[in-house]
Scaffold this motif. Structure first.
Motif, PDB file in Angstrom:
ATOM      1  N   TYR A 156      11.085 -10.376   5.313  1.00 59.77           N
ATOM      2  CA  TYR A 156       9.883  -9.070   5.705  1.00 59.77           C
ATOM      3  C   TYR A 156       8.859  -9.326   4.900  1.00 59.77           C
ATOM      4  CZ  TYR A 156      14.162  -6.606   7.051  1.00 59.77           C
ATOM      5  OH  TYR A 156      15.156  -6.179   7.859  1.00 59.77           O
ATOM      6  N   SER A 157       8.769 -10.665   4.117  1.00 60.47           N
ATOM      7  CA  SER A 157       7.827 -11.014   3.047  1.00 60.47           C
ATOM      8  C   SER A 157       6.174 -10.711   3.629  1.00 60.47           C
ATOM      9  CB  SER A 157       7.776 -12.444   2.508  1.00 60.47           C
ATOM     10  OG  SER A 157       9.007 -12.502   1.919  1.00 60.47           O
ATOM     11  N   SER A 158       5.981 -11.010   4.956  1.00 57.58           N
ATOM     12  CA  SER A 158       4.685 -11.102   5.287  1.00 57.58           C
ATOM     13  C   SER A 158       4.101  -9.703   5.547  1.00 57.58           C
ATOM     14  CB  SER A 158       4.563 -11.827   6.591  1.00 57.58           C
ATOM     15  OG  SER A 158       5.176 -11.180   7.912  1.00 57.58           O
ATOM     16  N   GLN A 159       5.201  -8.692   5.993  1.00 58.47           N
ATOM     17  CA  GLN A 159       4.705  -7.547   6.015  1.00 58.47           C
ATOM     18  C   GLN A 159       4.606  -6.592   4.643  1.00 58.47           C
ATOM     19  OE1 GLN A 159       7.446  -8.700   7.648  1.00 58.47           O
ATOM     20  NE2 GLN A 159       8.096  -7.440   9.342  1.00 58.47           N
ATOM     21  N   LEU A 160       5.257  -7.215   3.721  1.00 56.70           N
ATOM     22  CA  LEU A 160       5.285  -6.530   2.406  1.00 56.70           C
ATOM     23  C   LEU A 160       4.075  -7.188   1.314  1.00 56.70           C
ATOM     24  CD1 LEU A 160       9.122  -6.846   1.646  1.00 56.70           C
ATOM     25  CD2 LEU A 160       7.837  -5.003   1.493  1.00 56.70           C
ATOM     26  N   GLN A 161       3.419  -8.362   1.850  1.00 58.81           N
ATOM     27  CA  GLN A 161       2.504  -8.743   1.099  1.00 58.81           C
ATOM     28  C   GLN A 161       1.018  -8.064   1.749  1.00 58.81           C
ATOM     29  OE1 GLN A 161       2.510 -12.886   2.593  1.00 58.81           O
ATOM     30  NE2 GLN A 161       3.410 -13.488   0.809  1.00 58.81           N
ATOM     31  N   LYS A 162       1.018  -7.368   2.951  1.00 58.87           N
ATOM     32  CA  LYS A 162       0.264  -6.552   3.459  1.00 58.87           C
ATOM     33  C   LYS A 162       0.254  -5.379   2.771  1.00 58.87           C
ATOM     34  CE  LYS A 162      -0.078  -8.928   8.122  1.00 58.87           C
ATOM     35  NZ  LYS A 162       0.738  -8.767   9.285  1.00 58.87           N
ATOM     36  N   ILE A 163       1.488  -4.772   2.606  1.00 61.01           N
ATOM     37  CA  ILE A 163       1.483  -3.584   1.891  1.00 61.01           C
ATOM     38  C   ILE A 163       1.148  -3.620   0.589  1.00 61.01           C
ATOM     39  CG2 ILE A 163       3.323  -1.886   1.071  1.00 61.01           C
ATOM     40  CD1 ILE A 163       4.756  -2.533   3.891  1.00 61.01           C
ATOM     41  N   VAL A 184       6.595 -10.390  -3.881  1.00 60.87           N
ATOM     42  CA  VAL A 184       5.178 -10.574  -3.703  1.00 60.87           C
ATOM     43  C   VAL A 184       4.021  -9.700  -4.482  1.00 60.87           C
ATOM     44  CG1 VAL A 184       5.725 -11.041  -1.293  1.00 60.87           C
ATOM     45  CG2 VAL A 184       5.302  -8.634  -1.700  1.00 60.87           C
ATOM     46  N   GLY A 185       4.943  -8.928  -5.626  1.00 61.65           N
ATOM     47  CA  GLY A 185       3.991  -8.265  -6.607  1.00 61.65           C
ATOM     48  C   GLY A 185       3.951  -6.906  -6.564  1.00 61.65           C
ATOM     49  N   TYR A 186       4.507  -6.166  -5.534  1.00 62.33           N
ATOM     50  CA  TYR A 186       4.659  -4.922  -5.072  1.00 62.33           C
ATOM     51  C   TYR A 186       5.531  -4.057  -6.215  1.00 62.33           C
ATOM     52  CZ  TYR A 186       5.218  -0.252  -3.506  1.00 62.33           C
ATOM     53  OH  TYR A 186       5.296   1.046  -3.172  1.00 62.33           O
ATOM     54  N   ASP A 187       4.919  -3.298  -7.110  1.00 68.00           N
ATOM     55  CA  ASP A 187       5.807  -2.727  -8.054  1.00 68.00           C
ATOM     56  C   ASP A 187       6.033  -1.317  -8.064  1.00 68.00           C
ATOM     57  OD1 ASP A 187       3.582  -2.305  -9.120  1.00 68.00           O
ATOM     58  OD2 ASP A 187       3.568  -3.154 -10.956  1.00 68.00           O
ATOM     59  N   GLY A 188       5.435  -0.642  -6.949  1.00 66.16           N
ATOM     60  CA  GLY A 188       5.532   0.852  -6.603  1.00 66.16           C
ATOM     61  C   GLY A 188       6.701   1.358  -6.402  1.00 66.16           C
ATOM     62  N   TYR A 189       6.710   2.642  -5.759  1.00 66.09           N
ATOM     63  CA  TYR A 189       8.054   3.316  -5.321  1.00 66.09           C
ATOM     64  C   TYR A 189       8.252   2.756  -4.080  1.00 66.09           C
ATOM     65  CZ  TYR A 189       7.251   6.876  -9.079  1.00 66.09           C
ATOM     66  OH  TYR A 189       6.876   7.530 -10.245  1.00 66.09           O
ATOM     67  N   ILE A 190       9.825   2.767  -3.962  1.00 65.33           N
ATOM     68  CA  ILE A 190      10.308   2.254  -2.571  1.00 65.33           C
ATOM     69  C   ILE A 190      11.407   3.433  -2.378  1.00 65.33           C
ATOM     70  CG2 ILE A 190      11.629   0.788  -0.908  1.00 65.33           C
ATOM     71  CD1 ILE A 190      10.493  -1.710  -2.990  1.00 65.33           C
ATOM     72  N   MET A 191      11.068   4.048  -1.115  1.00 63.16           N
ATOM     73  CA  MET A 191      11.922   5.252  -0.804  1.00 63.16           C
ATOM     74  C   MET A 191      12.520   5.031   0.591  1.00 63.16           C
ATOM     75  SD  MET A 191      11.107   9.151  -1.630  1.00 63.16           S
ATOM     76  CE  MET A 191      12.504  10.586  -1.315  1.00 63.16           C
ATOM     77  N   GLY A 192      13.666   5.722   0.713  1.00 61.33           N
ATOM     78  CA  GLY A 192      14.592   5.436   2.142  1.00 61.33           C
ATOM     79  C   GLY A 192      15.465   6.781   2.359  1.00 61.33           C
ATOM     80  N   PRO A 193      15.929   6.894   3.427  1.00 60.24           N
ATOM     81  CA  PRO A 193      16.834   7.864   3.960  1.00 60.24           C
ATOM     82  C   PRO A 193      18.343   7.417   3.581  1.00 60.24           C
ATOM     83  CG  PRO A 193      16.197   6.535   5.891  1.00 60.24           C
ATOM     84  CD  PRO A 193      15.590   6.013   4.691  1.00 60.24           C
ATOM     85  N   ASP A 194      19.363   8.127   4.022  1.00 60.78           N
ATOM     86  CA  ASP A 194      20.502   8.210   3.741  1.00 60.78           C
ATOM     87  C   ASP A 194      21.130   6.929   4.211  1.00 60.78           C
ATOM     88  OD1 ASP A 194      20.427   9.032   6.132  1.00 60.78           O
ATOM     89  OD2 ASP A 194      22.142  10.500   6.193  1.00 60.78           O
TER      90      ASP A 194
END
Length: 354
Positions: free
Chosen positions: A182-189, A217-227
């Motif tokens: 998922y790295s390419s999508q996560l880089q854009k995020i 890729v350096g993203y250090d924010g919140y990651i949230m998901g469902p059950d």
């Protein structure tokens, strides 16, 4: 004697879910019977196994509906079997409550209702939580387009985020929820400046791939998901999983709900010290929903009277307090768990959006 039927998945891939539901049904019925039953009558459970198969579920349901003494049905367990049973519940005028069928596509509100919140509701609640509790401004979403759960929850989040005044700075997707890269999508995020990422996937993708790749890729924010995050396994440095949150139906550590600890104590006493899970709790609440409806409908109530008493009911149980909406789904409180030292820990109870 009051006979309630159940159609659950007790064998096959989803057997653990059905077995847990049945243990919740049995505990609730045991408690009700020990307290004098309903209108002084003992409650009996007639349990059937649908093996997770839509034809088996339909046949089992029709068999129960054909028995005059069966006044209500608990189940089915999973969304596919519940979807197959929904029209049969209407045809047979048989009041039914599915404890855990979360798919939006399951048609509820006729004679079939549900105890769990539906999938899209979790996306709406996550947007509310991001805006009101975490107070972020820029959010991103990543979901699997080929999976109705992932895409349904993801799209519900985007719609609710915009409504809450959040800026959706990136909307990325993968073709499946089984990808490992998922790295390419996560880089854009990461490049979008998002402070919060909503990624509705299953635990099997989140733990080993999405979280570590987001951090790398350096993203250090919140990651949230469902059950679907339930059962999430961490790999490598546990600190990478800090700021990972997810919504679910029930937590044994929820101190805001007095019924939770009573339920756990009662379950352990009846099951050799074993702890109940979410499916047990949802099954347990489903029985008490029927008890409330039968008592409201009256001693000589028909199946239709019971159905009418369930429609729009206000209920307070182990999995939260709620009102059933006109489509037969609850607007209910949601538990937020946060990963701490690699383990899910109770963080918050979010009350339903008004």
């Amino acid at each position: 004697m009051i006979t309630i039927g159940s159609v659950t998945t007790n064998s096959g891939a989803a057997a653990a879910y059905g077995e847990s539901e049945v243990s919740g049904f049995k505990l609730a019925i045991k408690e009700i019977n020990e307290n004098g039953g309903i209108f002084g009558k003992q409650v009996k459970l007639e349990s059937m196994d649908d093996k997770g198969d839509v034809i088996e579920a339909s046949n089992a349901f029709n068999r129960l509906a054909g028995e005059k003494n069966v006044i209500a049905v608990l189940g089915p367990t999973i969304s596919s079997t519940s979807g197959a049973v929904a029209p049969l519940a209407d045809q047979n005028q048989m009041p039914s409550i599915a404890p855990a069928a979360t798919a939006d596509s399951v048609e509820t509100g006729g004679y079939l209702f549900r105890t769990c919140f539906k999938d899209s509701y979790q996306g709406e609640i996550a947007a509310k939580y991001a805006a009101e509790t975490l107070k972020v401004k820029k959010v991103a979403v990543l979901y699997g387009t080929g999976d109705p759960y992932s895409s349904g929850v993801g799209k519900a989040f985007v719609a609710a985020a915009k409504q809450a005044g959040l800026q959706v700075v990136a909307e990325e997707n993968s073709s499946s929820t089984d990808d490992t890269e998922y790295s390419s999508q996560l880089q854009k995020i990461e490049a979008s400046g998002a402070e919060f990422l909503y990624a509705p996937y299953y635990y099997s993708a989140v733990g080993p791939y999405i979280v570590p790749q987001a951090r790398s890729v350096g993203y250090d924010g919140y990651i949230m998901g469902p059950d679907g995050y339930d059962g999430l396994k961490t790999t490598g440095n546990k600190a990478r999983y800090d700021k990972v949150l997810y919504t679910t139906h029930y937590s044994p550590d929820d101190k805001s709900n007095k019924k939770v600890q009573r339920f756990i104590t009662s379950y352990k006493a009846a099951n050799n010290g074993e702890s109940p899970n979410t499916f047990t709790a949802l099954g347990y609440d489903s029985v008490y929903m029927f008890k409330q409806a039968i008592e409201q409908a009256g001693e000589h109530a028909t199946r239709t009277d019971i159905r009418n008493a369930i429609a729009g009911m206000n209920f307070s149980g182990v999995t939260g307090a709620f009102t059933l909406d006109k489509h037969g789904s609850p607007k209910k409180s949601v538990i937020v768990l946060e990963m701490k030292n690699g383990s899910p820990t109770y963080k918050d109870t979010i009350q339903p959006a008004e």
